[in-house]
Scaffold this active site. Structure first.
Site, short mmCIF file in Angstrom:
data_model
loop_
_atom_site.label_atom_id
_atom_site.label_comp_id
_atom_site.label_asym_id
_atom_site.label_seq_id
_atom_site.Cartn_x
_atom_site.Cartn_y
_atom_site.Cartn_z
N GLN A 583 0.82 -1.21 0.00
CA GLN A 583 0.00 0.00 0.00
C GLN A 583 0.87 1.27 0.00
O GLN A 583 2.05 1.25 0.31
CB GLN A 583 -0.93 0.00 1.23
CG GLN A 583 -2.03 -1.03 1.18
CD GLN A 583 -1.62 -2.38 1.70
OE1 GLN A 583 -0.44 -2.61 2.01
NE2 GLN A 583 -2.57 -3.31 1.79
N GLY A 604 6.95 -14.20 -3.72
CA GLY A 604 6.44 -14.18 -2.35
C GLY A 604 5.18 -13.36 -2.25
O GLY A 604 4.69 -12.77 -3.21
N TRP A 605 4.64 -13.30 -1.03
CA TRP A 605 3.38 -12.58 -0.82
C TRP A 605 3.51 -11.11 -1.21
O TRP A 605 4.54 -10.49 -1.05
CB TRP A 605 2.97 -12.67 0.65
CG TRP A 605 2.60 -14.06 1.09
CD1 TRP A 605 2.20 -15.09 0.30
CD2 TRP A 605 2.60 -14.54 2.43
NE1 TRP A 605 1.94 -16.20 1.07
CE2 TRP A 605 2.18 -15.89 2.39
CE3 TRP A 605 2.92 -13.99 3.68
CZ2 TRP A 605 2.05 -16.67 3.53
CZ3 TRP A 605 2.80 -14.76 4.82
CH2 TRP A 605 2.38 -16.09 4.75
N GLN A 626 -2.31 -10.02 -4.27
CA GLN A 626 -3.66 -10.48 -3.94
C GLN A 626 -4.74 -9.55 -4.47
O GLN A 626 -5.86 -9.98 -4.74
CB GLN A 626 -3.80 -10.70 -2.43
CG GLN A 626 -3.53 -9.48 -1.58
CD GLN A 626 -3.36 -9.85 -0.10
OE1 GLN A 626 -2.89 -10.93 0.22
NE2 GLN A 626 -3.76 -8.94 0.78
N TRP A 856 -4.29 3.78 7.76
CA TRP A 856 -3.76 2.57 8.40
C TRP A 856 -3.59 2.78 9.89
O TRP A 856 -2.78 3.61 10.32
CB TRP A 856 -2.41 2.22 7.75
CG TRP A 856 -1.76 0.95 8.20
CD1 TRP A 856 -2.24 -0.32 8.08
CD2 TRP A 856 -0.46 0.83 8.81
NE1 TRP A 856 -1.33 -1.23 8.57
CE2 TRP A 856 -0.23 -0.56 9.02
CE3 TRP A 856 0.52 1.74 9.18
CZ2 TRP A 856 0.95 -1.03 9.60
CZ3 TRP A 856 1.70 1.27 9.74
CH2 TRP A 856 1.91 -0.10 9.95
N ARG A 857 -4.34 2.04 10.65
CA ARG A 857 -4.05 1.90 12.08
C ARG A 857 -3.05 0.75 12.18
O ARG A 857 -3.35 -0.39 11.82
CB ARG A 857 -5.32 1.61 12.87
CG ARG A 857 -5.07 1.36 14.34
CD ARG A 857 -6.33 1.10 15.15
NE ARG A 857 -5.94 0.56 16.44
CZ ARG A 857 -5.89 -0.72 16.75
NH1 ARG A 857 -6.26 -1.64 15.86
NH2 ARG A 857 -5.48 -1.11 17.94
N GLU A 890 -7.51 0.27 6.74
CA GLU A 890 -7.22 -0.97 7.46
C GLU A 890 -7.10 -0.79 8.97
O GLU A 890 -6.52 0.20 9.45
CB GLU A 890 -5.90 -1.57 6.96
CG GLU A 890 -5.92 -1.96 5.49
CD GLU A 890 -4.70 -2.76 5.10
OE1 GLU A 890 -4.86 -3.92 4.70
OE2 GLU A 890 -3.58 -2.22 5.22
N HIS A 891 -7.69 -1.77 9.71
CA HIS A 891 -7.41 -2.05 11.12
C HIS A 891 -8.03 -1.07 12.11
O HIS A 891 -7.62 -1.06 13.28
CB HIS A 891 -5.90 -2.13 11.38
CG HIS A 891 -5.16 -3.06 10.47
ND1 HIS A 891 -3.86 -2.84 10.10
CD2 HIS A 891 -5.54 -4.20 9.84
CE1 HIS A 891 -3.46 -3.81 9.29
NE2 HIS A 891 -4.47 -4.65 9.12
N GLU A 912 -8.38 -4.63 5.71
CA GLU A 912 -8.23 -5.66 6.72
C GLU A 912 -8.87 -5.15 8.00
O GLU A 912 -8.61 -3.99 8.40
CB GLU A 912 -6.76 -6.00 6.98
CG GLU A 912 -6.12 -6.80 5.86
CD GLU A 912 -4.66 -7.15 6.16
OE1 GLU A 912 -4.11 -7.97 5.41
OE2 GLU A 912 -4.11 -6.60 7.14
#
Length: 1015
Positions: A583, A604-605, A626, A856-857, A890-891, A912
């Site tokens: 991100q 990789g991821w 993803q 983003w937290r 996210e979060h 997420e």
């Protein structure tokens, strides 16, 4: 607004609609010269602050044109100072008219007085020799009447180059004026009325109650009026010869139909300071350039059957006679305030003087009412600026007092206007008040802000801040004359420092001047931006690679945050470039002359990502990514999809096929504006280009030539350094300057207030703003066309209610024609250390474009924990017709996104849910288990979204369940397309995708649960 608050502000009366307006403050224009860079050193752009003069240095100079309509419309007629003669061209395109100033000048303004036969589009150009021309403006749309253009250019010759005509006739100009910064009379026009109290006389008076002296007594309640015949005149003796730059006439209804301003050395022989002017009702301000002791209004014809009648006749001068400059510092901010009444405890008098355009004073619902401020000492007041809420005054006065008890009028009765109202005054006092006589609505009087500016002995904050300047030590400039080895050495040194520096304070911008570079591999680490300085991407070509990989994290690219590439072309060594990011890592305005690999070495991821306004000649391979969002670009192909690949306005995108494979494809993007960017013009000067809005767009903006839009010289930006205080940044904004944040970390002990329409706030190298002591980091007024781009907002240790607020609560002016934009703006709560902010981004203004944010937290780093970095909500949208592209949130502990406005649209959402609720009991929304990632308020009737994903990883307690990923009202106008939820490794459960539709995301297979459409 926290999620527990109602969808719209509860106010005790209906939500009020506020008109849009902008505080247009005159900014300093700066002289600048670029020092050639011979090594890798900080960019230098030295600027000496200067004011734009008012003298027309083109008047009477030698002129020529591409053509003339006939002998009666020569080029010289546009430079003769007579607004009754004109130049007109042949009836074809293109055409030009030019003037020889006689010597090289620093040009700061061009003023064109068009006849009806005007340009549809044109440019202003300058030349040293009358042969080779450079653009002083981008392409400009012609407007009827007088058109004033601020420029920053040097040349002896100036021309208007007409591209297209607005009518079937030619191009026709009554006058073509040029103002300069130095030479040619480039001085500042003062604000003091040097005619006040001076000896006056007139050709006649209507009666004894209307003498000539009444127009010069400073009292807008007394007037001069003449006999009922033509011609008539009124004159004033200034006492000595003065350089006159402005005359301001405050007409009564019985005004002039036509008149002239004239000057004289002896009161006997007169010369025209203006051509014949048409009188206008109310206050009429006329810029002039003339020298004389005596000034008169010579009335030619009357507009009514009565005589000529003036409430006031003011004269301003350039030098002498008190001709000082009106400061831009708001000397009322933070001072002691009081009022006749307040509507309630939430609207105190102090709110109008706190520098926060999101708070306001409002009075009881009756007349009269007043609000006043104590400046602390006697000041020479030159301007009062009122920012009205919709509940404004119908009529009011500005008054001053030495003691707060006995008041005198600084203005006559004034009619209130919606939005920001700027009033030039000339008065001395310690106390200033707005005295409201009558209200425009059934409510009270309500002011967002009440500003006071001073001159002379007053505290005007000293000299104004200069525009332009040094770009600082963390901006590295490269040019093609430098060796590849030296460039590579600098790139490697910075990457070595930044490769794994995820939460460090270092920030860098790597800028390449136009030209070709070979043999480079620019590896891009944290908080590093690489950009070309051309006007178009292909102006800078790197034969080599721009690389992001994940070796520092063992091939895992899911934490490759906060880095960017922009505005250049790359020719990859092996045919494919690698950009394996997560991100907050935009890839904008890039031409890849080859393919693009979005996965790390070893596949990789990876969890990205964002591409816009880019052209990839070959194939894009996301491989292990993803999800990904691509907007308004052109690609040669796309290899595969994992969970959620979204394309909006992308030429060459795969066809719509969600969920097998999970491609969401929109042929066009509804409304867009590309991000502003820094570039170097043909003369070596830095400028910022602001692309124009587009509707129903697809493909790159630069496919058929330069991106359409406008160019702003760096001299119209305050170039901020991390050492600058918030007060300094606010002073720059109040002067009318844009802001360019150089790389670094900025601590703010007060809110930055962006109040002027079309202001650009642009960050380089992930410039980071940290609010201290719980302040809101930035407020943007409800005005057209503000652009906020390239910034990281990092929450401070004391909770801020909001980090970035777009428009005050209740804002609702339409910005459809010129939207506010928020682009590549990122928010962080914790990670670098403890931080707290209730909401990261609140959007109150209608028609705002959100174009790529990551809120983003933090789930890792320092200062991370359920109660260590608390934050309720990432984004709250209260405005109508707001659109979001590339929304990464996210979060957060409650709803991640709350959408209260009508007509909202989101194209691509990645989320997420919070990793760290201690248990189910601590994460309940009433009787509902957990909070949805994306909440559309129950009262919303229209909303649409595409390509929306939410994932869970409840690592603290894997037994936790979120009842749904998306929560929306069941209404025909609320439509969702291509949604998914995922449980990452089966660590927690999302029971439904949207409302009660869609199965549970659970189990170790990490397989999405998809819903193609809802309802």
């Amino acid at each position: 607004m926290p999620p527990s608050s109602p969808p719209h502000p509860a106010h005790g009366r209906p939500r009020r609609r506020r008109g849009r307006s902008g505080l247009v403050a005159a900014g300093l224009v700066a002289l600048a010269t670029f020092a050639a860079v011979t090594g890798v050193v900080p960019a230098t752009y030295t600027a000496a602050a200067a004011a734009c003069g008012t003298t027309n240095v083109a008047q009477g100079k030698t002129a020529s044109a591409s053509s003339t309509e006939n002998a009666g419309t020569p080029a010289s007629a546009a430079f003769d100072g007579d607004a009754g003669t004109r130049w007109s061209s042949a009836f074809s395109d293109p055409q030009w008219i030019q003037v020889d100033l006689g010597s090289s000048q620093q040009i700061c303004r061009v003023v064109l007085n068009w006849e009806t036969a005007r340009a549809q589009t044109f440019k202003i150009q300058v030349s040293a020799d009358g042969s080779t021309w450079s653009d002083a403006t981008a392409t400009v749309n012609g407007v009827a009447g007088t058109q004033s253009l601020d420029v920053s250019a040097t040349g002896r010759y100036v021309r208007m180059y007409g591209l297209t005509r607005a009518t079937a006739y030619g191009y026709s100009l009554w006058e073509f004026a040029v103002n300069t910064e130095t030479g040619g009379g480039g001085t500042t026009c003062g604000t003091t009325n040097v005619a006040q109290g001076k000896t006056a006389s007139a050709s006649s008076t209507e009666n004894a109650a209307s003498p000539a002296s009444a127009a010069f007594d400073g009292d807008a309640g007394t007037r001069w009026s003449s006999a009922f015949s033509d011609p008539q005149w009124i004159q004033v003796d200034l006492g000595s010869s003065q350089q006159i730059c402005r005359v301001v006439l405050n007409w009564e209804t019985a005004r002039a139909q036509t008149f002239k301003i004239q000057v004289s050395a002896d009161g006997s022989t007169w010369s025209d300071a203006t051509a014949t002017v048409n009188g206008v009702a109310g206050t009429q301000s006329l810029d002039v350039s003339a020298t004389g002791r005596y000034v008169r209004m010579y009335g030619l014809t009357r507009a009514t059957a009565y005589g000529y009648s003036l409430w006031e006749f003011a004269v301003n001068t350039e030098t002498g006679g008190g001709g000082t400059t009106c400061g831009t510092t708001n000397v009322a901010q933070g001072k002691t305030a009081s009022a006749s009444s307040t509507e309630n405890a939430a609207s105190p008098a102090s709110a109008a003087f706190d520098g926060d355009a999101g708070t306001r004073w409002s009075s009881a619902f009756s007349d009269p009412q007043w609000i006043q401020v104590d400046l602390g000492s006697s000041q020479q007041i030159c301007r009062v600026v009122l920012n009205w809420e919709t509940a404004r005054a119908q009529t009011f006065k500005i008054q001053v007092s030495a003691d707060g008890s006995t008041w005198s009028d600084a203005t006559a009765t004034v009619n209130g206007v919606a939005g920001t109202q700027s009033l030039d005054v000339s008065a001395t006092g310690r106390y200033v008040r707005m005295y409201g006589l009558t209200r425009a609505t059934a409510y009270g009087y309500s002011l967002w802000e009440f500003a006071v500016n001073t001159t002379g002995g007053g505290d005007d904050g000293g000299p104004g801040l200069p525009g332009g300047g040094d770009l600082g030590p963390n901006v590295k400039i490269f040019d093609p004359s430098m060796s590849s080895a030296s460039i590579q050495n600098t790139l490697d040194t910075i990457f070595s420092q930044q490769e794994s520096n995820q939460f460090g304070s270092e920030r860098y911008a790597l800028l390449f001047k136009p030209g070709t570079y070979s043999g480079l591999n620019a590896q891009i680490g944290f908080y590093t931006s690489i950009s070309g300085l051309g006007q178009s991407p292909d102006d800078v070509t790197i034969n080599g690679d721009i690389t992001v990989d994940a070796g520092w994290f063992n091939g895992n690219a899911t934490q490759n945050f906060w880095r960017s590439a922009e505005n250049l072309a790359v020719v990859p060594v092996n045919g494919t470039d690698r950009w394996a990011v997560a991100q907050a890592a935009p890839f904008r305005r890039i031409h890849v002359r080859g393919g693009l690999n979005l996965a790390p070495n070893g596949y990789g991821w990876a969890s990205g990502g964002y591409i816009a306004d880019s052209k990839i000649d070959g194939t894009v391979g996301p491989y292990s990514q993803q999800q990904w969002f691509t907007r308004d670009s052109t690609i040669g192909g796309w290899t595969n999809a994992v969970w959620n690949m979204v394309f909006s306005g992308v030429v060459g995108a795969p066809a719509q096929s969600f969920p097998n494979p999970p491609y969401t494809t929109l042929a066009t993007s509804p409304v867009t504006r590309e991000k502003p960017y820094l570039y170097v013009d043909s003369g070596g000067a830095y400028r910022v280009f602001v692309p124009s809005p587009r509707t129903n767009s697809s493909g790159v903006t630069w496919a058929n030539g330069p991106t359409p839009g406008s160019s702003i010289p760096l001299t119209q930006f305050y170039v901020a350094k991390p050492s600058d205080s918030a007060a300094t940044l606010n002073q720059a904004l109040s002067q009318g300057l844009n802001l360019l944040f150089t790389p670094g970390v900025y601590h703010l002990n007060q809110t930055l207030n962006v109040t002027r329409a079309n202001t650009v706030v642009l960050g380089l190298g992930y410039a980071t703003l940290i609010p201290d002591n719980g302040v809101v980091a930035m407020n943007v007024a409800d005005v057209d066309g503000v652009k906020i781009a390239g910034l990281l907002f990092d929450a401070g240790t004391v909770n801020s209610p909001v980090l970035l607020r777009i428009g005050p609560d209740g804002a609702s002016g339409s910005h459809a024609a010129n939207p506010i934009s928020v682009q590549d703006v990122f928010f962080r709560i914790g990670g670098a250390g403890p931080g707290s902010a209730t909401t990261s981004l609140v959007v109150n203004s209608d028609n705002t474009i959100i174009d790529h944010i990551w809120a983003w937290r933090a789930d890792h780093g320092a200062g991370v924990g359920w109660n260590t970095n608390p934050a309720d909500t990432g984004v709250i949208v209260n405005g109508d017709n707001v659109i979001a592209y590339g929304l990464f949130v996210e979060h957060y502990k409650k709803y991640e996104v709350i959408w209260n406005g009508e007509g909202g649209r989101t194209i691509f959402f990645q989320n997420e849910l919070p990793y760290d609720p201690p248990n189910q009991a601590s994460w309940m929304n009433g009787s509902t288990r957990g909070y949805a990632a994306y909440k559309v308020a129950d009262n919303v009737n229209t909303h649409e979204a595409w390509g929306m994903g939410s994932y869970c990883n409840f690592s603290t307690d894997p037994s936790i369940v979120a009842d749904r990923g998306f929560e929306v009202p069941d209404k025909t106008g609320v439509k969702f397309h291509d949604l998914l939820t995922v449980s990452l490794g089966g660590v927690g459960t999302i029971a439904h995708v949207i409302n009660n539709t869609g199965g549970a995301a659970q189990g170790t297979a990490t397989v999405p649960v998809n819903v193609v459409s809802y309802p």
